[in-house]
Write an enzyme that holds these catalytic residues in place. Structure first.
Site, PDB file in Angstrom:
ATOM      1  N   CYS A  73       0.821  -1.219   0.000  1.00  0.00           N
ATOM      2  CA  CYS A  73       0.000   0.000   0.000  1.00  0.00           C
ATOM      3  C   CYS A  73       0.852   1.264   0.000  1.00  0.00           C
ATOM      4  O   CYS A  73       1.859   1.359   0.710  1.00  0.00           O
ATOM      5  CB  CYS A  73      -0.916  -0.006   1.224  1.00  0.00           C
ATOM      6  SG  CYS A  73      -2.030   1.411   1.300  1.00  0.00           S
ATOM      7  N   CYS A  79      -0.479   5.779   7.353  1.00  0.00           N
ATOM      8  CA  CYS A  79      -1.797   5.416   7.865  1.00  0.00           C
ATOM      9  C   CYS A  79      -1.710   4.731   9.225  1.00  0.00           C
ATOM     10  O   CYS A  79      -2.434   5.061  10.142  1.00  0.00           O
ATOM     11  CB  CYS A  79      -2.502   4.512   6.859  1.00  0.00           C
ATOM     12  SG  CYS A  79      -3.869   3.568   7.513  1.00  0.00           S
ATOM     13  N   CYS A  82      -1.979  -0.894   8.883  1.00  0.00           N
ATOM     14  CA  CYS A  82      -1.380  -2.191   8.527  1.00  0.00           C
ATOM     15  C   CYS A  82       0.108  -2.158   8.854  1.00  0.00           C
ATOM     16  O   CYS A  82       0.955  -2.158   7.963  1.00  0.00           O
ATOM     17  CB  CYS A  82      -1.580  -2.496   7.044  1.00  0.00           C
ATOM     18  SG  CYS A  82      -3.297  -2.677   6.549  1.00  0.00           S
ATOM     19  N   CYS A 162      -6.562   1.117  -0.561  1.00  0.00           N
ATOM     20  CA  CYS A 162      -6.601   0.357   0.677  1.00  0.00           C
ATOM     21  C   CYS A 162      -6.905  -1.090   0.313  1.00  0.00           C
ATOM     22  O   CYS A 162      -7.808  -1.354  -0.487  1.00  0.00           O
ATOM     23  CB  CYS A 162      -7.665   0.906   1.629  1.00  0.00           C
ATOM     24  SG  CYS A 162      -7.724   0.016   3.213  1.00  0.00           S
ATOM     25  N   GLN A 295     -18.217  -9.836  13.554  1.00  0.00           N
ATOM     26  CA  GLN A 295     -16.786 -10.039  13.305  1.00  0.00           C
ATOM     27  C   GLN A 295     -16.410  -9.462  11.939  1.00  0.00           C
ATOM     28  O   GLN A 295     -17.068  -9.734  10.944  1.00  0.00           O
ATOM     29  CB  GLN A 295     -16.440 -11.525  13.343  1.00  0.00           C
ATOM     30  CG  GLN A 295     -16.133 -12.051  14.730  1.00  0.00           C
ATOM     31  CD  GLN A 295     -14.789 -11.598  15.267  1.00  0.00           C
ATOM     32  OE1 GLN A 295     -14.011 -10.909  14.596  1.00  0.00           O
ATOM     33  NE2 GLN A 295     -14.507 -11.965  16.507  1.00  0.00           N
ATOM     34  N   TYR A 324     -21.766 -11.688  26.167  1.00  0.00           N
ATOM     35  CA  TYR A 324     -21.320 -10.673  25.207  1.00  0.00           C
ATOM     36  C   TYR A 324     -21.626 -11.216  23.806  1.00  0.00           C
ATOM     37  O   TYR A 324     -20.766 -11.304  22.941  1.00  0.00           O
ATOM     38  CB  TYR A 324     -19.832 -10.351  25.353  1.00  0.00           C
ATOM     39  CG  TYR A 324     -19.428  -9.960  26.748  1.00  0.00           C
ATOM     40  CD1 TYR A 324     -19.535  -8.636  27.179  1.00  0.00           C
ATOM     41  CD2 TYR A 324     -18.945 -10.913  27.647  1.00  0.00           C
ATOM     42  CE1 TYR A 324     -19.170  -8.277  28.475  1.00  0.00           C
ATOM     43  CE2 TYR A 324     -18.586 -10.558  28.946  1.00  0.00           C
ATOM     44  CZ  TYR A 324     -18.700  -9.246  29.353  1.00  0.00           C
ATOM     45  OH  TYR A 324     -18.342  -8.888  30.643  1.00  0.00           O
ATOM     46  N   GLU A 345     -26.323  -9.596  26.011  1.00  0.00           N
ATOM     47  CA  GLU A 345     -25.623  -8.541  25.272  1.00  0.00           C
ATOM     48  C   GLU A 345     -26.201  -7.186  25.669  1.00  0.00           C
ATOM     49  O   GLU A 345     -27.418  -7.043  25.838  1.00  0.00           O
ATOM     50  CB  GLU A 345     -25.790  -8.770  23.775  1.00  0.00           C
ATOM     51  CG  GLU A 345     -25.384  -7.629  22.869  1.00  0.00           C
ATOM     52  CD  GLU A 345     -23.908  -7.262  23.005  1.00  0.00           C
ATOM     53  OE1 GLU A 345     -23.623  -6.053  23.071  1.00  0.00           O
ATOM     54  OE2 GLU A 345     -23.065  -8.166  23.033  1.00  0.00           O
ATOM     55  N   ASP A 390     -17.134 -13.795  25.082  1.00  0.00           N
ATOM     56  CA  ASP A 390     -16.487 -13.067  23.985  1.00  0.00           C
ATOM     57  C   ASP A 390     -16.520 -11.587  24.350  1.00  0.00           C
ATOM     58  O   ASP A 390     -17.241 -10.790  23.754  1.00  0.00           O
ATOM     59  CB  ASP A 390     -17.220 -13.318  22.660  1.00  0.00           C
ATOM     60  CG  ASP A 390     -16.474 -12.719  21.464  1.00  0.00           C
ATOM     61  OD1 ASP A 390     -15.342 -12.236  21.652  1.00  0.00           O
ATOM     62  OD2 ASP A 390     -17.026 -12.733  20.348  1.00  0.00           O
ATOM     63  N   CYS A 417      -9.823 -11.022  21.898  1.00  0.00           N
ATOM     64  CA  CYS A 417      -9.059 -10.303  20.880  1.00  0.00           C
ATOM     65  C   CYS A 417      -7.804  -9.670  21.488  1.00  0.00           C
ATOM     66  O   CYS A 417      -7.120  -8.900  20.830  1.00  0.00           O
ATOM     67  CB  CYS A 417      -9.924  -9.217  20.226  1.00  0.00           C
ATOM     68  SG  CYS A 417     -10.564  -7.991  21.386  1.00  0.00           S
TER      69      CYS A 417
END
Length: 464
Positions: A73, A79, A82, A162, A295, A324, A345, A390, A417
């Site tokens: 990129c 940016c 990434c 992108c 996701q 969650y 949730e 989650d 995550c």
């Protein structure tokens, strides 16, 4: 010996830490350098010195690592989205697996052998189904639309390309930028809270190709978004890019009051449809509302959720709590092999989506509750055989861990995550009588340092 603030130093980068920075030692002292690669020798300027480490700004790569490749990129290095495009993908996943293992041992106090080989992503680029772009006034007086440069919160770099979502998403950004400048509307100024245009969100279904556009505006300047401008904005997407839904999101911020979000559908359907395939081959369809979590890597989500079901070891007789639960994806994946699924949730849009998704997929053994996990857990009459978490990046509180452990579920599956908070929470669960059996890293976000993990625990036989 500690380096001094402002000092320029030469340093060899030994590893990449969770968060993306390179780390090396200067006269025995740890130094973090953003944008450096393992094996690089760099010149960097120190800008922060703590008791056990320092942070430095990369000035120049003196000798490139053999692991470096040319980033794809044109915005790389500006940016910041990434950060790992300079690494071959095969190296990225090796590093992520090792970072998970390091967190599990260092923070969780567990055996590193519990970490299974990482599952790579089949798509290194164009895997995301959602991106958010920001508006800001450029130095030439024109409205820019793109991403904030790394470390900046006011200036925006115009997006030219992108490789995260799709070619069409970039085309949409270009068209909206031209529209904004031609319409004479203002962009939001974070310094003074004035101006109209704040953000543009492009959501897309990787299964159907449908797209949803969300234009976020400043509530204090909403009158500047006239009916004519609204009509012209909708007209941008007439029979283009398979846009099925357009929303106007108004953000109203007033000092001393909570931020208020309001959605107005100005074109098309209230949702777009995404599909996920179960391990059995069955297809589940999900209606995605504008504010509901889903996701962001659709195809790899199938891998992640199938792994959750596998590690839960469901036989068809279990009551599963999906905590969650978002739009119900994990719970609905489990429903095929569970007797009952109960989701909790706090996001109302997500709960509405989850209920609708259950109904439209003809799943009658899954129910979803609106509210905070810590509140609803104490109100639900059912007792779980399997708990699935989650949570947000910050993980769980000790109180939630204690409440969850109090149910005495045979198994707990934890989707995270953030490997550092996962490791911390596995340690909490260990203190409450749960033994970690395995941690499975799954790469959901190629070209970045982020990694998803699935941890599975069972109630220890030693628990009283």
């Amino acid at each position: 010996m500690k380096p001094k603030k402002g000092q320029e130093i030469e340093i060899k980068i030994d590893s990449l830490v969770y968060g993306g920075s390179g780390i090396g030692t200067f006269e025995g002292f740890k130094v973090f350098v953003e944008g450096a690669c393992i094996g690089d020798s760099v010149l960097a300027r120190v800008f922060k010195v703590k008791s056990s480490f320092a942070e430095a700004k990369l000035l120049k790569v003196l000798k490139e690592s053999p692991l470096r490749i040319a980033p794809r990129c044109a915005h790389f290095g500006v940016c910041g989205g990434c950060k790992w495009q300079f690494l071959r993908y095969s190296e990225q996943v090796k590093i992520k697996e090792e970072q998970v293992r390091n967190a599990i041992t260092r923070i969780g106090g567990l055996n590193g052998n519990l970490v299974l080989p990482i599952i790579p992503c089949a798509e290194e680029f164009f895997y995301r189904n959602k991106l958010e772009f920001s508006f800001a006034l450029g130095s030439n007086g024109q409205i820019n639309l793109g991403f904030f440069p790394l470390g900046y919160h006011y200036e925006v770099t115009n997006l030219k390309e992108c490789f995260l979502e799709s070619v069409e998403a970039v085309e949409i950004v270009s068209a909206v930028r031209e529209f904004a400048n031609a319409s004479g509307v203002s962009s939001f100024d974070a310094h003074n809270g004035e101006g109209l245009l704040k953000e543009l969100t492009v959501r897309e279904s990787k299964s159907t190709g449908e797209r949803m556009i969300i234009l976020t505006i400043n509530g204090a300047a909403k009158r500047g978004f006239s009916e004519k401008i609204k009509k012209d904005f909708v007209g941008l997407f007439n029979e283009k890019w398979n846009v099925k839904s357009i929303f106007l999101q108004t953000v109203t911020q007033a000092k001393g009051n909570r931020t208020r979000l309001e959605y107005e559908r100005i074109f098309g359907a209230e949702s777009i449809t995404e599909s996920l395939k179960l391990a059995s081959g069955k297809i589940l369809n999900f209606d995605i509302l504008p504010d509901a979590f889903f996701q962001t890597n659709t195809r790899q989500a199938e891998v992640l959720y199938s792994k959750v079901v596998e590690m839960a070891g469901l036989s068809g007789k279990e009551t599963v709590f999906d905590l969650y639960s978002g739009t119900g994806t994990i719970g609905l994946f489990c429903a095929e092999k569970a007797e009952k699924v109960i989701g909790i949730e706090i996001n109302e849009d997500a709960v509405l989506s989850a209920k609708k998704n259950a109904m439209e997929n003809h799943i009658g053994n899954a129910k979803f509750h609106l509210g905070a996990v810590e509140d609803i857990l104490e109100e639900v009459a059912d007792k779980p055989d399997v708990l699935i978490f989650d949570p947000p990046r910050a993980g769980l509180t000790e109180k939630i861990v204690e409440t969850a452990a109090g149910f005495g579920a045979e198994k707990i599956v934890y989707v995270s995550c953030n490997p550092t908070t996962l490791a911390r929470d596995l340690k909490f669960f260990a203190a409450s009588g749960y033994e970690t059996l395995a941690v499975q890293p799954v790469d959901m976000f190629p070209q970045t340092h982020h990694v998803e993990c699935v941890g599975v625990m069972e109630r220890s036989v030693r628990k009283v």
